[in-house]
Design a protein around this motif. Sequence first.
Motif, PDB file in Angstrom:
ATOM      1  N   VAL A 124      43.696  78.215  52.407  1.00 13.38           N
ATOM      2  CA  VAL A 124      44.073  77.062  52.876  1.00 13.38           C
ATOM      3  C   VAL A 124      45.247  76.420  52.513  1.00 13.38           C
ATOM      4  O   VAL A 124      45.883  76.714  51.429  1.00 13.38           O
ATOM      5  CB  VAL A 124      42.976  75.796  52.517  1.00 13.38           C
ATOM      6  CG1 VAL A 124      43.382  74.573  53.002  1.00 13.38           C
ATOM      7  CG2 VAL A 124      41.361  76.150  52.711  1.00 13.38           C
ATOM      8  N   PHE A 125      46.082  76.298  53.589  1.00  9.23           N
ATOM      9  CA  PHE A 125      47.546  76.144  53.709  1.00  9.23           C
ATOM     10  C   PHE A 125      47.751  74.749  54.031  1.00  9.23           C
ATOM     11  O   PHE A 125      46.989  73.908  54.907  1.00  9.23           O
ATOM     12  CB  PHE A 125      48.183  77.097  54.392  1.00  9.23           C
ATOM     13  CG  PHE A 125      48.205  78.449  53.748  1.00  9.23           C
ATOM     14  CD1 PHE A 125      47.009  79.331  53.940  1.00  9.23           C
ATOM     15  CD2 PHE A 125      48.993  79.209  53.188  1.00  9.23           C
ATOM     16  CE1 PHE A 125      46.666  80.587  53.815  1.00  9.23           C
ATOM     17  CE2 PHE A 125      48.930  80.505  52.686  1.00  9.23           C
ATOM     18  CZ  PHE A 125      47.576  81.161  53.049  1.00  9.23           C
ATOM     19  N   ALA A 126      48.957  74.308  53.632  1.00 11.58           N
ATOM     20  CA  ALA A 126      49.328  72.871  54.037  1.00 11.58           C
ATOM     21  C   ALA A 126      50.872  73.118  54.537  1.00 11.58           C
ATOM     22  O   ALA A 126      51.773  73.704  53.891  1.00 11.58           O
ATOM     23  CB  ALA A 126      49.245  71.579  53.189  1.00 11.58           C
ATOM     24  N   ALA A 127      51.426  72.154  55.513  1.00 12.57           N
ATOM     25  CA  ALA A 127      52.825  71.989  55.990  1.00 12.57           C
ATOM     26  C   ALA A 127      53.158  70.888  56.488  1.00 12.57           C
ATOM     27  O   ALA A 127      52.518  70.040  57.092  1.00 12.57           O
ATOM     28  CB  ALA A 127      52.918  73.419  57.043  1.00 12.57           C
ATOM     29  N   GLY A 128      54.491  70.706  56.519  1.00 12.51           N
ATOM     30  CA  GLY A 128      54.953  69.319  57.173  1.00 12.51           C
ATOM     31  C   GLY A 128      55.155  67.983  56.292  1.00 12.51           C
ATOM     32  O   GLY A 128      55.101  68.432  55.130  1.00 12.51           O
ATOM     33  N   ASP A 129      54.994  67.086  56.862  1.00  8.86           N
ATOM     34  CA  ASP A 129      55.005  65.787  55.967  1.00  8.86           C
ATOM     35  C   ASP A 129      53.685  65.744  54.942  1.00  8.86           C
ATOM     36  O   ASP A 129      54.206  64.871  54.146  1.00  8.86           O
ATOM     37  CB  ASP A 129      54.902  64.477  57.229  1.00  8.86           C
ATOM     38  CG  ASP A 129      56.231  64.402  57.730  1.00  8.86           C
ATOM     39  OD1 ASP A 129      57.023  65.096  57.819  1.00  8.86           O
ATOM     40  OD2 ASP A 129      56.264  63.141  58.375  1.00  8.86           O
ATOM     41  N   VAL A 130      52.764  66.153  55.397  1.00  6.33           N
ATOM     42  CA  VAL A 130      51.730  66.066  54.127  1.00  6.33           C
ATOM     43  C   VAL A 130      51.864  66.785  53.012  1.00  6.33           C
ATOM     44  O   VAL A 130      51.130  66.595  52.087  1.00  6.33           O
ATOM     45  CB  VAL A 130      50.271  66.235  55.042  1.00  6.33           C
ATOM     46  CG1 VAL A 130      49.998  67.879  55.088  1.00  6.33           C
ATOM     47  CG2 VAL A 130      49.276  65.657  54.353  1.00  6.33           C
ATOM     48  N   ALA A 131      52.703  67.943  53.101  1.00  2.00           N
ATOM     49  CA  ALA A 131      52.664  68.911  51.886  1.00  2.00           C
ATOM     50  C   ALA A 131      53.733  68.401  50.923  1.00  2.00           C
ATOM     51  O   ALA A 131      55.035  68.083  51.198  1.00  2.00           O
ATOM     52  CB  ALA A 131      53.092  70.234  52.588  1.00  2.00           C
ATOM     53  N   ARG A 132      53.546  68.752  49.793  1.00  2.32           N
ATOM     54  CA  ARG A 132      54.436  68.392  48.797  1.00  2.32           C
ATOM     55  C   ARG A 132      54.895  70.038  48.041  1.00  2.32           C
ATOM     56  O   ARG A 132      53.940  70.397  47.435  1.00  2.32           O
ATOM     57  CB  ARG A 132      53.852  67.803  47.516  1.00  2.32           C
ATOM     58  CG  ARG A 132      54.923  66.442  47.254  1.00  2.32           C
ATOM     59  CD  ARG A 132      54.525  65.572  46.671  1.00  2.32           C
ATOM     60  NE  ARG A 132      55.007  65.281  45.218  1.00  2.32           N
ATOM     61  CZ  ARG A 132      54.567  64.907  44.109  1.00  2.32           C
ATOM     62  NH1 ARG A 132      53.399  64.725  44.024  1.00  2.32           N
ATOM     63  NH2 ARG A 132      55.282  65.173  42.883  1.00  2.32           N
ATOM     64  N   CYS A 133      56.043  70.289  48.678  1.00  2.00           N
ATOM     65  CA  CYS A 133      56.092  71.736  48.173  1.00  2.00           C
ATOM     66  C   CYS A 133      57.747  71.789  47.393  1.00  2.00           C
ATOM     67  O   CYS A 133      58.239  71.001  47.383  1.00  2.00           O
ATOM     68  CB  CYS A 133      56.413  72.509  49.769  1.00  2.00           C
ATOM     69  SG  CYS A 133      57.917  71.742  50.398  1.00  2.00           S
TER      70      CYS A 133
END
Length: 417
Positions: free
Chosen positions: A272-281
Amino acid sequence: MPETTPRTIAVVGTGIAGTTAAITLREEGFDGRVLLVGDEPHAPYRRPPLSKDFLKRAVPAERIRLKAPAVWQELDVELRTGTAVTGIGDGALELADGSRQPYDRLLLATGGRARTLPYAAGHDHVHTLRRLGDVPALRADLESGGPLLVIGAGLVGLEVAASARSMGVDVTVVEAAPEPLRRVLPAHLRRAVLELHRAHGTRVHTGVAIKHLVRRGGTLVATAHDGRSWQAHTVLVAVGILPQTALAARAGLEVDDGILVDAYGATSRPHVFAAGDVARCPDPLLGRRVRNEQWNHAQQHAAAVARNMLGAATPFTAVPWSWTDQYGVLLQIAGHPADADALTVQGDVDGFDFAALATANGRPVGAVASGRPLDFRALRTVLDRRLADGGHPGPPAEESGGRGRAHDRRPHRTATT
Ligand SMILES: Cc1cc2nc3c(=O)[nH]c(=O)nc-3n(C[C@H](O)[C@H](O)[C@H](O)COP(=O)(O)OP(=O)(O)OC[C@H]3O[C@@H](n4cnc5c(N)ncnc54)[C@H](O)[C@@H]3O)c2cc1C
């Protein structure tokens, strides 16, 4: 990283991050099933014009569409709009209609929704602006003449203020912080933007926290803690976004003002990955985790994470950059200039013909330019080079940041010029 080639990759969110990821998967040769699900009823569209040209009717709806409808078929991307995802457990998306869609890899690109304020609930002519569906009512109120009260002097609030002025609307902006754009620009540039608004007849009051909002006849009356009050026909609450982390949190992913991801976009849960405004990287310029709220960042981050979902194993290191357009003045912003303790400016800030490099402890952390695209590009190269030279030496810590940062856990240094 994936050990086996996935058969189905599901993407939640049809914003720029989700759509970019779906397209990138195809560009990279993935020939399995790509399912792209979003709860907004519209075909994927560009969000930035909502506070600018689209609000002012300077561009029609077709011009803010991200892709022609046929493209999704040509790419064999199963696009499902108007469909909320209610769960992501056990390798299957749960959709609001009760159906389940199995996946091998999942990208969460759920972005954010506009924050609201308790006293603003339940009133007619009180708006937030995040989605295409928010525009018609706000625009109708502005076209009926205002006056408009904007609560929050972040980028969206100030862009709507500028658009409304160009529509002939009387505009007042109130902001709780001592200055507008505290988390976006260094102090000197914040003041220049403030003066730009005042020069165009927008009244901006800072250090004002609204306590309550009531309707008296046909008028909304906003009263501040210090007793001052403002009357308006229309109110825009523009106080940032809340990252849409509910799905991730329910599934037990690590969430803290955003979905926590590593440099590859991977969450705390395998596949499971996340990207864009929702992701804190992790941000290599700052050496801590950041949640950016910027169009280009969302696009570039999602493309990189999509490649990593296919096994690229490449850390994402691009310096975020964005823009804002107010009264026809374009400001370009790279990195994190609000974090600077010094600013080196070339040109005329008040005339919005300048390029500025922002540094913290002598190291470049951001750049801002207006009317000087080539200089801006050169400054971005300086930031990129700093990354190539090793980026930030410190370990990633915790932070939240971006276009309209949700909130900031560290005290802010004041930028000097
Ligand atoms: C008015 C406005 C003006 C802007 N102007 C600029 C600008 O000038 N420059 C700039 O750099 N940036 C600008 N931005 C910011 C930029 O638009 C965002 O950074 C970018 O859109 C983020 O993209 P995203 O795909 O990560 O998230 P989003 O665009 O928020 O997309 C997420 C999508 O996921 C959907 N979703 C959420 N949860 C679910 C669920 N459970 N099921 C199904 N779907 C779900 C959401 O409804 C949404 O459609 C602006 C933003 C706004 C609101």
